[in-house]
Design a protein around this motif. Structure first.
Motif, PDB file in Angstrom:
ATOM      1  N   ILE A 112     -22.344   0.602  42.906  1.00 56.93           N
ATOM      2  CA  ILE A 112     -22.918   1.933  43.135  1.00 56.93           C
ATOM      3  C   ILE A 112     -21.809   2.926  43.473  1.00 56.93           C
ATOM      4  CG2 ILE A 112     -24.305   3.281  44.767  1.00 56.93           C
ATOM      5  CD1 ILE A 112     -26.274   0.968  44.832  1.00 56.93           C
ATOM      6  N   GLN A 113     -20.907   2.523  44.359  1.00 55.54           N
ATOM      7  CA  GLN A 113     -19.789   3.400  44.710  1.00 55.54           C
ATOM      8  C   GLN A 113     -18.965   3.751  43.476  1.00 55.54           C
ATOM      9  OE1 GLN A 113     -17.860   0.927  47.588  1.00 55.54           O
ATOM     10  NE2 GLN A 113     -19.483   1.178  49.121  1.00 55.54           N
ATOM     11  N   GLN A 114     -18.763   2.774  42.606  1.00 50.48           N
ATOM     12  CA  GLN A 114     -17.984   3.010  41.390  1.00 50.48           C
ATOM     13  C   GLN A 114     -18.691   3.990  40.466  1.00 50.48           C
ATOM     14  OE1 GLN A 114     -16.856  -0.536  39.269  1.00 50.48           O
ATOM     15  NE2 GLN A 114     -15.977   0.581  37.555  1.00 50.48           N
ATOM     16  N   SER A 115     -20.008   3.808  40.276  1.00 49.41           N
ATOM     17  CA  SER A 115     -20.759   4.705  39.393  1.00 49.41           C
ATOM     18  C   SER A 115     -20.733   6.143  39.899  1.00 49.41           C
ATOM     19  CB  SER A 115     -22.218   4.238  39.275  1.00 49.41           C
ATOM     20  OG  SER A 115     -22.308   3.023  38.574  1.00 49.41           O
ATOM     21  N   ILE A 116     -20.971   6.306  41.203  1.00 52.77           N
ATOM     22  CA  ILE A 116     -20.981   7.652  41.777  1.00 52.77           C
ATOM     23  C   ILE A 116     -19.576   8.243  41.784  1.00 52.77           C
ATOM     24  CG2 ILE A 116     -21.410   8.971  43.885  1.00 52.77           C
ATOM     25  CD1 ILE A 116     -23.707   7.042  44.485  1.00 52.77           C
ATOM     26  N   GLY A 117     -18.571   7.415  42.111  1.00 52.15           N
ATOM     27  CA  GLY A 117     -17.198   7.887  42.108  1.00 52.15           C
ATOM     28  C   GLY A 117     -16.762   8.348  40.728  1.00 52.15           C
ATOM     29  N   LEU A 225     -19.152  15.665  48.621  1.00 51.12           N
ATOM     30  CA  LEU A 225     -19.105  14.410  49.372  1.00 51.12           C
ATOM     31  C   LEU A 225     -19.870  14.471  50.682  1.00 51.12           C
ATOM     32  CD1 LEU A 225     -15.280  13.645  48.967  1.00 51.12           C
ATOM     33  CD2 LEU A 225     -17.153  12.776  47.555  1.00 51.12           C
ATOM     34  N   LEU A 226     -20.304  15.662  51.075  1.00 49.49           N
ATOM     35  CA  LEU A 226     -20.856  15.812  52.431  1.00 49.49           C
ATOM     36  C   LEU A 226     -22.124  15.007  52.640  1.00 49.49           C
ATOM     37  CD1 LEU A 226     -23.379  17.924  53.474  1.00 49.49           C
ATOM     38  CD2 LEU A 226     -22.041  19.465  52.067  1.00 49.49           C
ATOM     39  N   GLU A 231     -25.509  10.676  54.698  1.00 56.77           N
ATOM     40  CA  GLU A 231     -26.624   9.765  54.418  1.00 56.77           C
ATOM     41  C   GLU A 231     -26.213   8.295  54.320  1.00 56.77           C
ATOM     42  OE1 GLU A 231     -29.053  13.243  51.944  1.00 56.77           O
ATOM     43  OE2 GLU A 231     -27.907  11.740  50.858  1.00 56.77           O
ATOM     44  N   PHE A 232     -24.942   8.026  53.965  1.00 59.18           N
ATOM     45  CA  PHE A 232     -24.522   6.634  53.770  1.00 59.18           C
ATOM     46  C   PHE A 232     -23.375   6.205  54.679  1.00 59.18           C
ATOM     47  CE2 PHE A 232     -26.445   7.927  49.724  1.00 59.18           C
ATOM     48  CZ  PHE A 232     -27.392   6.925  49.576  1.00 59.18           C
ATOM     49  N   GLY A 233     -22.686   7.152  55.300  1.00 61.08           N
ATOM     50  CA  GLY A 233     -21.668   6.808  56.275  1.00 61.08           C
ATOM     51  C   GLY A 233     -20.254   6.703  55.732  1.00 61.08           C
ATOM     52  N   GLU A 234     -19.309   6.535  56.667  1.00 61.41           N
ATOM     53  CA  GLU A 234     -17.893   6.530  56.319  1.00 61.41           C
ATOM     54  C   GLU A 234     -17.497   5.350  55.443  1.00 61.41           C
ATOM     55  OE1 GLU A 234     -14.902   7.252  59.271  1.00 61.41           O
ATOM     56  OE2 GLU A 234     -16.308   8.385  60.536  1.00 61.41           O
ATOM     57  N   ASP A 235     -18.093   4.180  55.684  1.00 60.18           N
ATOM     58  CA  ASP A 235     -17.725   3.007  54.893  1.00 60.18           C
ATOM     59  C   ASP A 235     -18.052   3.222  53.420  1.00 60.18           C
ATOM     60  OD1 ASP A 235     -16.728   1.674  57.061  1.00 60.18           O
ATOM     61  OD2 ASP A 235     -18.537   0.490  57.428  1.00 60.18           O
ATOM     62  N   PHE A 236     -19.148   3.900  53.154  1.00 58.37           N
ATOM     63  CA  PHE A 236     -19.511   4.198  51.769  1.00 58.37           C
ATOM     64  C   PHE A 236     -18.404   5.044  51.120  1.00 58.37           C
ATOM     65  CE2 PHE A 236     -21.360   6.606  48.333  1.00 58.37           C
ATOM     66  CZ  PHE A 236     -22.247   5.728  47.733  1.00 58.37           C
ATOM     67  N   LEU A 237     -17.951   6.070  51.834  1.00 52.28           N
ATOM     68  CA  LEU A 237     -16.907   6.940  51.290  1.00 52.28           C
ATOM     69  C   LEU A 237     -15.609   6.169  51.068  1.00 52.28           C
ATOM     70  CD1 LEU A 237     -17.198  10.402  53.059  1.00 52.28           C
ATOM     71  CD2 LEU A 237     -17.904   9.770  50.766  1.00 52.28           C
ATOM     72  N   LYS A 238     -15.261   5.278  51.976  1.00 50.54           N
ATOM     73  CA  LYS A 238     -14.031   4.499  51.809  1.00 50.54           C
ATOM     74  C   LYS A 238     -14.096   3.666  50.539  1.00 50.54           C
ATOM     75  CE  LYS A 238     -12.999   4.343  56.758  1.00 50.54           C
ATOM     76  NZ  LYS A 238     -12.992   3.509  57.995  1.00 50.54           N
ATOM     77  N   GLY A 239     -15.277   3.116  50.245  1.00 43.98           N
ATOM     78  CA  GLY A 239     -15.445   2.388  48.989  1.00 43.98           C
ATOM     79  C   GLY A 239     -15.370   3.312  47.785  1.00 43.98           C
ATOM     80  N   LEU A 240     -15.971   4.480  47.930  1.00 44.44           N
ATOM     81  CA  LEU A 240     -15.954   5.467  46.860  1.00 44.44           C
ATOM     82  C   LEU A 240     -14.525   5.893  46.528  1.00 44.44           C
ATOM     83  CD1 LEU A 240     -18.215   7.418  45.375  1.00 44.44           C
ATOM     84  CD2 LEU A 240     -17.247   9.123  46.914  1.00 44.44           C
ATOM     85  N   PHE A 241     -13.686   5.991  47.550  1.00 48.48           N
ATOM     86  CA  PHE A 241     -12.324   6.492  47.353  1.00 48.48           C
ATOM     87  C   PHE A 241     -11.438   5.522  46.571  1.00 48.48           C
ATOM     88  CE2 PHE A 241     -12.639   9.296  51.407  1.00 48.48           C
ATOM     89  CZ  PHE A 241     -13.405  10.202  50.698  1.00 48.48           C
ATOM     90  N   LYS A 245     -10.583   9.854  43.701  1.00 50.11           N
ATOM     91  CA  LYS A 245      -9.352  10.119  44.448  1.00 50.11           C
ATOM     92  C   LYS A 245      -9.313  11.585  44.890  1.00 50.11           C
ATOM     93  CE  LYS A 245      -7.877   5.964  43.265  1.00 50.11           C
ATOM     94  NZ  LYS A 245      -7.768   4.853  44.220  1.00 50.11           N
ATOM     95  N   PRO A 246      -9.756  11.888  46.101  1.00 45.39           N
ATOM     96  CA  PRO A 246      -9.686  13.276  46.565  1.00 45.39           C
ATOM     97  C   PRO A 246      -8.237  13.724  46.718  1.00 45.39           C
ATOM     98  CG  PRO A 246     -10.304  11.825  48.372  1.00 45.39           C
ATOM     99  CD  PRO A 246     -10.299  10.980  47.137  1.00 45.39           C
ATOM    100  N   LYS A 247      -7.988  14.987  46.480  1.00 46.09           N
ATOM    101  CA  LYS A 247      -6.615  15.495  46.512  1.00 46.09           C
ATOM    102  C   LYS A 247      -6.066  15.567  47.928  1.00 46.09           C
ATOM    103  CE  LYS A 247      -6.737  18.052  42.167  1.00 46.09           C
ATOM    104  NZ  LYS A 247      -6.565  19.367  41.493  1.00 46.09           N
ATOM    105  N   ASN A 248      -6.957  15.800  48.886  1.00 45.74           N
ATOM    106  CA  ASN A 248      -6.492  15.980  50.259  1.00 45.74           C
ATOM    107  C   ASN A 248      -7.183  14.969  51.162  1.00 45.74           C
ATOM    108  OD1 ASN A 248      -5.448  16.970  52.669  1.00 45.74           O
ATOM    109  ND2 ASN A 248      -6.985  18.581  52.834  1.00 45.74           N
ATOM    110  N   ARG A 249      -6.659  13.724  51.178  1.00 48.15           N
ATOM    111  CA  ARG A 249      -7.281  12.676  51.981  1.00 48.15           C
ATOM    112  C   ARG A 249      -7.110  12.933  53.476  1.00 48.15           C
ATOM    113  NH1 ARG A 249      -8.067   7.459  49.622  1.00 48.15           N
ATOM    114  NH2 ARG A 249      -8.495   6.728  51.724  1.00 48.15           N
ATOM    115  N   LYS A 250      -5.959  13.511  53.847  1.00 44.97           N
ATOM    116  CA  LYS A 250      -5.677  13.729  55.256  1.00 44.97           C
ATOM    117  C   LYS A 250      -6.652  14.756  55.840  1.00 44.97           C
ATOM    118  CE  LYS A 250      -1.927  14.848  58.464  1.00 44.97           C
ATOM    119  NZ  LYS A 250      -0.525  15.291  58.595  1.00 44.97           N
TER     120      LYS A 250
END
Length: 300
Positions: A112-117, A225-226, A231-241, A245-250
């Motif tokens: 799912i993370q891959q499809s959305i990413g 990404l908000l 709705e899915f939390g930080e772990d979801f975003l870490k998988g998505l990343f 690849k967001p330009k400004n990860r920091k």
């Protein structure tokens, strides 16, 4: 079918060769009513002039961007001359919820993370020239949130504790004063990328499509990404990343937490004319939930 006669008549008037054998109301919001017709078409009826303008924009933009996307999006086959309704073949699936997502094994969650990413990466990298004549607005995030903060101080702060005012002030100040938040190149963004608009096939356990592009605009790609964080939390975003690849990860997560706060404050500001309305009460309850769930992750 009798109670939906006026909608049937509108469709027959503009498309007399389209036979309607069944009709079922599938939803109604502030903007539109939606019906499932013949089991395989969704027809949307905008309620206001500005919503018709949004629908007209969708009708122009979506065919131009579909070839660049790996997931299905609505393609309007029926567009009434006055934009009083549009119709498109249904994209099968049910809105992806946290409950559904949590019920899946790690491999399916990663899929799912891959499809959305992949989808977001493709959307955000579409050449803006493709849709330059489609009337998309360009979001001015700095101006919007500067205006919001002034209103929040005037209208909302009197109803909040000193500590909550402090947290809000810090997040707005940090966001607005950080030049890296505004160093992006405006991209095509969905602008309402929530779980309700991500369709999931329960049986095959895969994402089938993305819907509701009424707010599509040029803006900060991070904005899409908000709701995924909310709705899915930080772990979801870490998988998505791993895919996206967001330009400004920091500092990105803090920026997204700011967005999740800002949309709640905007909900209150949108109801400011009626302080006693149910919508206003729900907006403040939503803000209270944000403080309970998120402010422990922010350093005030």
């Amino acid at each position: 079918m009798k109670k939906f006669e006026k909608y049937i008549q509108k469709i027959h008037h503009d498309f007399p060769d389209f036979t309607i054998s069944s009709i079922k109301k599938t939803g109604e919001g502030d903007n539109s009513k939606a019906f499932l017709i013949n089991g395989n078409y969704i027809f949307r009826f905008p309620k206001r002039k500005e919503v018709k303008q949004q629908v007209a924009r969708e009708a122009t933009v979506l065919p131009k961007i579909q070839p660049f996307l790996n997931l299905r999006i609505p393609q309007f086959e029926f567009i009434s001359p006055d934009i009083s309704f549009v119709g498109y073949q249904i994209i099968p699936g049910t809105p992806l919820t946290l409950t559904i997502y949590n019920s899946l094994n790690k491999k399916k969650q990663a899929s799912i993370q891959q499809s959305i990413g992949n989808f977001l990466s493709q959307l955000h990298h579409i050449d803006s020239l493709i849709v330059r004549d489609c009337g998309l607005d360009t979001m001015n995030h700095r101006e919007e949130y500067s205006d919001n903060f002034r209103e929040v101080q005037k209208i909302i702060f009197p109803h909040l504790s000193k500590n909550r005012r402090k947290i809000i002030t810090k997040l707005f100040t940090d966001y607005l004063s950080d030049a890296t938040n505004f160093g992006y190149i405006p991209a095509i963004i969905h602008n309402d990328f929530s779980k309700d608009h991500i369709l999931f096939d329960i049986e095959n356990k895969k994402i089938t499509g993305i819907i509701d592009f009424g707010d599509i605009a040029f803006g900060d790609p991070d904005y899409d990404l908000l709701y995924l964080l909310d709705e899915f939390g930080e772990d979801f975003l870490k998988g998505l990343f791993r895919i996206y690849k967001p330009k400004n990860r920091k500092g990105l997560i803090k920026k997204l937490y700011f967005f999740t706060l800002a949309i709640r404050l905007q909900g209150i500001l949108g109801n400011k004319e009626d302080n006693e309305s149910e919508d206003m009460k729900e907006s403040y309850e939503d803000l209270n939930s944000w403080f309970k769930n998120f402010n422990t992750k922010i350093n005030p």
